[in-house]
Design a protein around this motif. Structure first.
Motif, mmCIF file in Angstrom:
data_model
loop_
_atom_site.group_PDB
_atom_site.id
_atom_site.type_symbol
_atom_site.label_atom_id
_atom_site.label_comp_id
_atom_site.label_asym_id
_atom_site.label_seq_id
_atom_site.Cartn_x
_atom_site.Cartn_y
_atom_site.Cartn_z
ATOM 1 N N THR A 60 -6.065 -29.675 66.737
ATOM 2 C CA THR A 60 -6.905 -29.974 67.900
ATOM 3 C C THR A 60 -8.145 -29.118 68.020
ATOM 4 O O THR A 60 -8.933 -29.326 68.942
ATOM 5 C CB THR A 60 -6.097 -29.748 69.199
ATOM 6 N N GLY A 115 -1.086 -18.838 85.625
ATOM 7 C CA GLY A 115 -1.208 -20.012 84.754
ATOM 8 C C GLY A 115 -0.626 -19.727 83.385
ATOM 9 O O GLY A 115 -0.801 -18.642 82.831
ATOM 10 N N PRO A 118 -3.090 -21.644 77.330
ATOM 11 C CA PRO A 118 -3.274 -20.836 76.116
ATOM 12 C C PRO A 118 -3.867 -19.459 76.386
ATOM 13 O O PRO A 118 -3.547 -18.505 75.669
ATOM 14 C CB PRO A 118 -4.227 -21.686 75.267
ATOM 15 N N ALA A 119 -4.702 -19.318 77.410
ATOM 16 C CA ALA A 119 -5.314 -18.015 77.674
ATOM 17 C C ALA A 119 -4.239 -16.988 78.027
ATOM 18 O O ALA A 119 -4.148 -15.919 77.408
ATOM 19 C CB ALA A 119 -6.343 -18.140 78.797
ATOM 20 N N GLU A 138 3.361 -19.938 86.863
ATOM 21 C CA GLU A 138 2.836 -21.258 86.494
ATOM 22 C C GLU A 138 3.189 -22.271 87.587
ATOM 23 O O GLU A 138 4.341 -22.378 87.988
ATOM 24 C CB GLU A 138 3.414 -21.690 85.138
ATOM 25 N N ALA A 139 2.164 -23.024 88.002
ATOM 26 C CA ALA A 139 2.373 -24.020 89.053
ATOM 27 C C ALA A 139 3.293 -25.139 88.582
ATOM 28 O O ALA A 139 4.140 -25.632 89.333
ATOM 29 C CB ALA A 139 1.032 -24.595 89.496
ATOM 30 N N GLY A 145 -0.335 -25.427 79.705
ATOM 31 C CA GLY A 145 -1.575 -25.827 80.383
ATOM 32 C C GLY A 145 -2.029 -27.200 79.915
ATOM 33 O O GLY A 145 -1.217 -28.097 79.682
ATOM 34 N N LEU A 146 -3.331 -27.336 79.752
ATOM 35 C CA LEU A 146 -3.893 -28.635 79.355
ATOM 36 C C LEU A 146 -3.431 -29.068 77.971
ATOM 37 O O LEU A 146 -3.452 -30.250 77.651
ATOM 38 C CB LEU A 146 -5.426 -28.585 79.386
ATOM 39 N N ARG A 155 -2.131 -36.774 69.233
ATOM 40 C CA ARG A 155 -2.972 -35.793 68.540
ATOM 41 C C ARG A 155 -2.222 -34.476 68.334
ATOM 42 O O ARG A 155 -2.490 -33.737 67.387
ATOM 43 C CB ARG A 155 -4.240 -35.506 69.350
ATOM 44 N N ILE A 181 0.409 -19.776 92.463
ATOM 45 C CA ILE A 181 -0.083 -18.630 93.232
ATOM 46 C C ILE A 181 -0.982 -19.206 94.320
ATOM 47 O O ILE A 181 -1.977 -19.877 94.030
ATOM 48 C CB ILE A 181 -0.872 -17.667 92.318
ATOM 49 N N SER A 199 -6.060 -19.571 85.037
ATOM 50 C CA SER A 199 -5.643 -20.782 85.753
ATOM 51 C C SER A 199 -6.428 -22.020 85.340
ATOM 52 O O SER A 199 -6.212 -23.102 85.880
ATOM 53 C CB SER A 199 -5.791 -20.559 87.263
ATOM 54 N N ASP A 253 -9.679 -39.152 74.787
ATOM 55 C CA ASP A 253 -8.225 -39.154 74.962
ATOM 56 C C ASP A 253 -7.799 -40.229 75.959
ATOM 57 O O ASP A 253 -6.754 -40.864 75.803
ATOM 58 C CB ASP A 253 -7.749 -37.773 75.424
ATOM 59 N N GLY A 385 -10.264 -17.839 79.527
ATOM 60 C CA GLY A 385 -10.024 -19.267 79.340
ATOM 61 C C GLY A 385 -10.966 -20.091 80.191
ATOM 62 O O GLY A 385 -12.029 -19.612 80.604
ATOM 63 N N ASP A 386 -10.590 -21.315 80.492
ATOM 64 C CA ASP A 386 -11.461 -22.203 81.267
ATOM 65 C C ASP A 386 -11.770 -21.642 82.651
ATOM 66 O O ASP A 386 -12.757 -22.024 83.272
ATOM 67 C CB ASP A 386 -10.799 -23.584 81.435
ATOM 68 N N ASN A 393 -12.572 -24.534 75.227
ATOM 69 C CA ASN A 393 -11.537 -25.090 74.359
ATOM 70 C C ASN A 393 -10.473 -24.029 74.078
ATOM 71 O O ASN A 393 -10.569 -22.897 74.566
ATOM 72 C CB ASN A 393 -12.144 -25.618 73.056
ATOM 73 N N ILE A 394 -9.487 -24.412 73.290
ATOM 74 C CA ILE A 394 -8.324 -23.546 73.135
ATOM 75 C C ILE A 394 -8.691 -22.242 72.434
ATOM 76 O O ILE A 394 -8.319 -21.141 72.868
ATOM 77 C CB ILE A 394 -7.218 -24.277 72.348
HETATM 78 C C1 LIG Z 1 -8.271 -34.328 77.932
HETATM 79 C C2 LIG Z 1 -8.545 -33.002 77.342
HETATM 80 C C3 LIG Z 1 -8.479 -32.866 75.976
HETATM 81 C C4 LIG Z 1 -8.730 -31.663 75.402
HETATM 82 N N1 LIG Z 1 -8.675 -31.568 74.041
HETATM 83 C C5 LIG Z 1 -8.894 -30.390 73.475
HETATM 84 C C6 LIG Z 1 -8.812 -30.273 72.078
HETATM 85 O O1 LIG Z 1 -8.562 -31.227 71.351
HETATM 86 N N2 LIG Z 1 -9.051 -29.055 71.522
HETATM 87 C C7 LIG Z 1 -9.340 -27.956 72.281
HETATM 88 O O2 LIG Z 1 -9.521 -26.859 71.728
HETATM 89 N N3 LIG Z 1 -9.429 -28.034 73.616
HETATM 90 C C8 LIG Z 1 -9.208 -29.231 74.239
HETATM 91 N N4 LIG Z 1 -9.293 -29.320 75.584
HETATM 92 C C9 LIG Z 1 -9.614 -28.114 76.366
HETATM 93 C C10 LIG Z 1 -8.448 -27.150 76.424
HETATM 94 O O3 LIG Z 1 -7.266 -27.821 76.686
HETATM 95 C C11 LIG Z 1 -8.685 -26.063 77.440
HETATM 96 O O4 LIG Z 1 -9.950 -25.472 77.172
HETATM 97 C C12 LIG Z 1 -7.636 -24.978 77.400
HETATM 98 O O5 LIG Z 1 -6.382 -25.524 77.603
HETATM 99 C C13 LIG Z 1 -7.927 -23.927 78.443
HETATM 100 O O6 LIG Z 1 -6.880 -23.020 78.502
HETATM 101 P P1 LIG Z 1 -6.566 -22.145 79.801
HETATM 102 O O7 LIG Z 1 -5.411 -21.318 79.451
HETATM 103 O O8 LIG Z 1 -7.801 -21.463 80.204
HETATM 104 O O9 LIG Z 1 -6.266 -23.168 80.953
HETATM 105 P P2 LIG Z 1 -5.321 -24.406 81.059
HETATM 106 O O10 LIG Z 1 -4.901 -24.942 79.769
HETATM 107 O O11 LIG Z 1 -6.004 -25.314 81.980
HETATM 108 O O12 LIG Z 1 -4.050 -23.813 81.748
HETATM 109 C C14 LIG Z 1 -4.088 -23.391 83.088
HETATM 110 C C15 LIG Z 1 -2.675 -23.364 83.641
HETATM 111 O O13 LIG Z 1 -2.732 -22.702 84.876
HETATM 112 C C16 LIG Z 1 -1.956 -23.393 85.810
HETATM 113 N N5 LIG Z 1 -2.476 -23.061 87.129
HETATM 114 C C17 LIG Z 1 -3.659 -23.388 87.624
HETATM 115 N N6 LIG Z 1 -3.808 -22.853 88.866
HETATM 116 C C18 LIG Z 1 -2.666 -22.166 89.131
HETATM 117 C C19 LIG Z 1 -2.221 -21.388 90.200
HETATM 118 N N7 LIG Z 1 -2.956 -21.187 91.286
HETATM 119 N N8 LIG Z 1 -0.990 -20.813 90.124
HETATM 120 C C20 LIG Z 1 -0.212 -20.975 89.029
HETATM 121 N N9 LIG Z 1 -0.590 -21.732 87.984
HETATM 122 C C21 LIG Z 1 -1.827 -22.294 88.037
HETATM 123 C C22 LIG Z 1 -2.067 -24.828 85.400
HETATM 124 O O14 LIG Z 1 -0.954 -25.564 85.839
HETATM 125 C C23 LIG Z 1 -2.114 -24.717 83.886
HETATM 126 O O15 LIG Z 1 -0.821 -24.802 83.345
HETATM 127 C C24 LIG Z 1 -9.050 -30.537 76.198
HETATM 128 C C25 LIG Z 1 -9.120 -30.668 77.567
HETATM 129 C C26 LIG Z 1 -8.873 -31.882 78.143
HETATM 130 C C27 LIG Z 1 -8.961 -32.016 79.611
#
Ligand SMILES: Cc1cc2nc3c(=O)[nH]c(=O)nc-3n(C[C@H](O)[C@H](O)[C@H](O)COP(=O)(O)OP(=O)(O)OC[C@H]3O[C@@H](n4cnc5c(N)ncnc54)[C@H](O)[C@@H]3O)c2cc1C
Ligand SMILES: Cc1ncc(C[n+]2csc(CCOP(=O)(O)OP(=O)(O)O)c2C)c(N)n1
Ligand code: SF4
Ligand code: SF4
Ligand code: SF4
Ligand SMILES: [Mg+2]
Lengths: 595, 351
Positions: A60, A115, A118-119, A138-139, A145-146, A155, A181, A199, A253, A385-386, A393-394
């Motif tokens: 991915t 959260g 991946p971060a 984690e909520a 996460g995503l 995929r 949280i 998050s 997607d 992360g995001d 991205n991841i």
């Molecule tokens: C449809 C789609 C497809 C994608 N495809 C790709 C890809 O192919 N390759 C790639 O590299 N990236 C892809 N991305 C982007 C990628 O998934 C994200 O950039 C990445 O997951 C971000 O990681 P993160 O840990 O910052 O946040 P997230 O993955 O968003 O994880 C955040 C977590 O925090 C939790 N959370 C949020 N708020 C709270 C709270 N207040 N309390 C407790 N938990 C909370 C959420 O439930 C979630 O589990 C895609 C994104 C989308 C939307």
């Protein structure tokens, strides 16, 4: 020009362009060589060291490394770096014994993560081996996460996700599911030594147009919410005619998922011309191969309803200027449909962060954080992360986690977070005999291997069936040899050169020149044996040569690391040496583990 | 020998010449000479010269004797004709080939051993006959192939790898050629392609016998302190007073000579050699003066390089012998082999 200072690790790091472009700085050429040798487990672990999720990313990743790959300069197509990562992951076998060991005795520091994306997971992966106790809130009901809720299983198979997440959670991470949280204030009150906000950007953007509210709304979906509902089995079907608004990777997607659960006529509606699309070229190709139609220069103006039911969308037809910045409406069109999926972007949501804690936000509601240390304006609270600077991205989330891990470790040890350990490097000779190297130095003219896909009918009938088959062993064997070994550098010692010209004559790309030095780079470049293709690639310029005072100049842009210069040099003035980047956060984990 | 052959990299940076070939199309097999051998640089200079003159490889005939130097023809223009003869016999082979086909471009590569000892007798007659060819001596002062014995070009006092000094007077190919009436005499250095390439190009266009003596260090047996044919010694004693550039016909703007030429010699095809910085009163068209200059430089221990003498007025082997204008292969059988009657009539003429 001044002689090049090659003692700074960044000089050679830049030359290994794939590794340079990778946010996590994965040692790409070395893992490709390990695959070539059949050392899949080692290739996997080398990946894991920096990017943490090789199996996930091998499917991915956004692959910033591939456009950077030097192979592109030679035959137009980069090495299939990402697919080779998957080869290592698929063939790795048992690696449990190679995972970092977790000290039984903890260091007494407790870290909270918000959260389980991946971060946060990557952060836990860095800190657990150092003796930290990491708690993730984690909520949702599952980690990832995503990666789990939004990246479709066709995929990214769930088993791959589960396997790599388990290797982190099993380090003893305390993951609290269904624990959103809702207040940072109360989390701060729980006595953690540091807090990491991972998050994400969990809110899909909406589109306030005529007809959006009312009964029709049941057939207008927000892309990332809809994907999540499909992933968790809450939604299992969709109407036959689907319009996806937006043309980023989420849209890809969405349209491909729609095709698998009932969509027959699925269109992606784009405002701009194709060359301005956000989606990766390969995702567009995959969607089109599956029968999705992409319509350009159409901006939605109205959701059309009949008797409270959605029947279609009206669009303005646009014409754009050169840079697709200014548009003019040149007509309008109506597209009938049963469902609409809005895939027009994601937003952050920090409603749970009280605004009087000292954690500051900017005018767009984003957390203010230092781009290097990842610390917010409240010491001890970090973000990555995001959640940090919007959706990326991841692999970027992983890179953020590494940087934040250094900061958190500093913070917990009372060291200023700004005090960053420096990257180091090692250069090791690859010479095994007079004309023998410990890497395979010949140029291989194989074309980039094409990925095989599961037959269309089969994949559209099974939502969870992975589309890409993966390289077979022959393909992998051919693809690894396309790598130019950009980390094996020709290293020059001016004092040994007798100016016999042997290296100049043998270099297959004429990238070496012995010439009178010039003050001006442009003048020097004009005197080189091969014309400059890429003026941004720094030249290597030696000190004066002993016999004539001329200098050796190498235009690295062209070098294919064949080692012939070193083989033909009678004095050993050239040698091929492997550059290894010693990343600061890896050094950190080593030193702490020893103590 | 290298572990791999020089790979063909499909980079778009290689320019093509007038007949659509790149410099790599003038290369040959991978060299098996020692790494750093001067001979490989001469090869590279030949490759570049042939490329720049846009000579079709199939029109080239490359010939040699025996020695490391004599392996050179294998390493350039793999599309050319070639003949690797026995030790010292390149010159008569070349004379024969040239007599048979005057439309080809004849390139002979030899060594100081090959040309100045066993093959010296052949060399002098090729010069006298003014065989139209480029004759390169890759001169390293030793028999490289047989492990470094002094050759006939070794200077008095120059030491061998293990210390003993040469006591026998050297033959200087430049003076030898000048004294025998050679019509083009030059000396180059393998370590200076910027000069060697124009020399070779001019020699290739010369109408007659062109001798190019190239000092080409043997890194294996004659590149030590005490040798007068090492990279270092040559760089210290080289006299580049006579600088020249070769200006091919119709391509005058391509000239790279920084100093305005003081003397210009025009070659038959319209190419020209322009001489730049010259010692005062040096005239590259005056054989006596050139010989005197070369002898004096030798006494001073200096190595003058450049095109030292050119004479475009003397008849070449074909003019001397009134041979037909076309190559023999294009003559009808009856003309080439007119039969017993014709032979009898011819012999009658001597009675
Ligand atoms: C449809 C789609 C497809 C994608 N495809 C790709 C890809 O192919 N390759 C790639 O590299 N990236 C892809 N991305 C982007 C990628 O998934 C994200 O950039 C990445 O997951 C971000 O990681 P993160 O840990 O910052 O946040 P997230 O993955 O968003 O994880 C955040 C977590 O925090 C939790 N959370 C949020 N708020 C709270 C709270 N207040 N309390 C407790 N938990 C909370 C959420 O439930 C979630 O589990 C895609 C994104 C989308 C939307
Ligand atoms: C008839 C004959 N005699 C002697 C030899 C041995 N031999 C081979 S090469 C060589 C000398 C080569 O010297 P040179 O021409 O200077 O070439 P270099 O190797 O130095 O380039 C000799 C004597 C031979 N091959 N044939
Ligand atoms: S390794 Fe040496 S010979 Fe090979 S391409 Fe690079 S500079 Fe040229
Ligand atoms: S081969 Fe070695 S000694 Fe010869 S010019 Fe190149 S670096 Fe210098
Ligand atoms: S022995 Fe001397 S002449 Fe022969 S290849 Fe080696 S360096 Fe060149
Ligand atoms: Mg010799």
């Amino acid at each position: 020009m001044e002689p090049t200072d090659a003692s700074n690790p960044q000089f050679y790091h830049r030359i290994v362009e794939c590794q340079w472009a990778c946010p996590a700085h994965t040692d790409v050429p070395e893992y490709i060589r390990l695959i070539a040798q059949g050392e899949y487990a080692q290739a996997y672990m080398l990946n894991r060291k920096t990017n943490v999720f090789p199996g996930i990313l091998g499917r991915t990743c956004d692959r910033p490394c591939e456009p950077a790959c030097r192979r592109t300069r030679v035959d137009g197509k980069s090495v299939a770096i990402c697919r080779l990562k998957r080869v290592a992951a698929d063939a790795k076998g048992a690696i449990a014994s190679m995972l970092p060991s977790i000290p039984k005795e903890k260091n007494g520091k407790r870290i909270a993560c918000v959260g389980a994306g991946p971060a946060s997971l990557a952060l836990a992966n860095d800190l657990m081996p150092l003796g930290y106790e990491v708690t993730i809130f984690e909520a949702g009901a599952m980690p990832g996460g995503l990666m789990r809720s939004n990246i479709p299983a066709f995929r990214l198979p769930v088993e791959v996700l589960d396997d790599e997440i388990a290797s982190i959670v099993d380090m003893g991470v305390d993951v609290r599911y269904a624990s959103p949280i809702e207040s940072l204030r109360s989390l701060l009150g729980e006595g953690f030594d540091a807090i990491f906000i991972g998050s994400g950007a969990p809110k899909g953007k909406d589109m306030e147009l005529e007809g959006r509210s009312g009964d029709a709304a049941t057939n207008i979906h927000i892309g990332i919410e809809w994907l999540q509902s499909v992933a968790f089995g809450h939604v299992t079907g969709i109407g036959g005619r689907v319009l996806v608004i937006g043309v980023g990777n989420t849209a890809m997607d969405c349209c491909r998922t729609a095709l698998r659960i009932g969509g027959a006529d699925v269109k992606v509606m784009a405002r701009r011309p194709r060359r301005f699309f956000k989606a990766s070229e390969w995702e567009l190709e995959d969607a089109e191969e599956e029968g999705v139609e992409i319509v350009v220069n159409h901006a939605p103006s109205r959701f059309v309803t009949e008797g409270g039911k959605l029947v279609g969308v009206d669009f303005d037809i646009l014409e754009w200027d050169e840079g697709a910045r200014v548009s003019t409406k040149v007509g309008s069109a109506h597209f009938p449909c049963d469902d609409v999926i809005l895939a027009v972007g994601q937003e952050n949501a920090f409603s749970w962060v009280e605004r009087d804690l000292g954690v500051d936000f900017d005018e767009w509601g984003m957390l203010i954080a230092d781009p290097v240390t990842h610390q917010t304006t409240l010491p001890g609270v970090f973000v990555g992360g995001d959640a940090a600077w919007g959706p990326k991205n991841i692999v970027t989330a992983v890179a953020h986690a590494h940087a934040a891990a250094i900061s958190i470790n500093n913070f917990c040890e009372g060291v200023p977070v700004e005090e960053r350990p420096e990257d180091g490097m090692t250069l090791s000779s690859q010479k095994m005999g007079l004309t023998q190297w410990s890497y395979y130095n010949d140029y291989n003219s194989s074309p980039r291997q094409a990925m095989e896909h599961v037959a269309l009918a089969q994949r559209l009938s099974d939502l969870g069936l992975e589309v890409e088959v993966g390289f077979d062993s022959d393909q992998a064997a051919r693809e690894v040899q396309r790598c130019l070994n950009c980390d094996v550098e020709p290293i020059f010692k001016a004092n040994l050169c007798i100016e016999c010209d042997a290296c100049i004559d043998i270099c297959p790309v004429q990238c070496l020149t012995i010439v009178q030095n010039e003050d001006d780079e442009g003048v020097l470049r004009s005197k080189l044996n091969a014309p400059t293709r890429n003026p941004n690639e720094p030249l290597y310029v030696s000190g004066p040569l002993p016999q004539t005072g001329q200098v050796m100049v190498q235009d690295e842009d062209l070098c294919v690391h064949c080692g012939l210069c070193a083989e033909r040099c009678p004095t050993g003035a050239w040698n091929m040496e492997k550059f290894e980047l010693n990343l600061a956060y890896l050094a950190m984990s080593k030193s702490r583990r020893k103590s | 020998m290298t572990s791999i052959s020089k790979p063909r990299i499909p980079l778009a940076t290689l320019p093509a010449n007038e007949i659509g070939l790149t410099v790599r199309d003038y290369e040959g097999a991978m060299s098996t000479l020692c790494a750093g051998c001067g001979h490989d640089s001469v090869t590279a200079a030949l490759v570049r010269s042939l490329f720049e003159l846009s000579i079709p490889p199939h029109r080239i005939v490359k010939m040699s004797g025996i020695g490391c130097s004599s392996k050179t023809p294998t390493y350039f223009a793999s599309g050319a004709h070639g003949f690797n003869s026995v030790h010292g016999r390149m010159a008569p082979i070349a004379a024969g080939a040239n007599a048979a086909n005057r439309s080809s471009i004849h390139i002979g590569i030899s060594g100081d051993g090959d040309s100045l000892s066993i093959g010296a007798g052949h060399l002098v007659h090729a010069i006298r006959r003014n065989v139209r060819m480029l004759y390169v001596i890759e001169n390293n002062g030793v028999y490289g192939l047989t492990k470094g014995q002094f050759s006939a070009s070794a200077d008095v006092g120059s030491t061998a790898k293990h210390g003993e000094a040469n006591e026998v007077a050297p033959i200087d190919p430049v003076q030898l050629a000048l004294s025998l009436g050679a019509t083009f005499v030059a000396r180059g250095f393998s370590g200076d392609k910027a000069q060697l390439v124009p020399i070779l190009k001019a020699a290739l266009e010369h109408r007659g016998f062109a001798l190019v003596d190239v000092i080409s260090p043997c890194v294996q047996f004659n590149n030590h302190v005490g040798s007068t044919k090492s990279y270092h010694y040559v760089r210290d004693h080289e006299l580049k007073e006579i600088e020249q550039d070769f200006v091919p016909p119709m391509r005058e703007t391509a000239a790279r000579l920084p100093h305005g030429g003081t003397i210009v010699v025009t070659l038959p095809d319209g190419g020209r050699i322009r001489f730049g910085t010259l010692p005062e009163e040096y005239d590259p068209r005056d054989r006596g003066a050139a010989l005197h200059y070369a002898a004096q430089a030798q006494q001073r221990g200096e190595i003058p390089t450049g095109v030292l003498f050119v004479d475009e007025g003397t008849r070449d082997i074909h003019e001397l012998n009134s041979t037909p204008d076309e190559p023999l292969i294009s003559l009808p059988f009856e003309a080439l082999c007119p039969g017993a009657d014709a032979l009898a009539r011819f012999q009658d003429g001597f009675q």
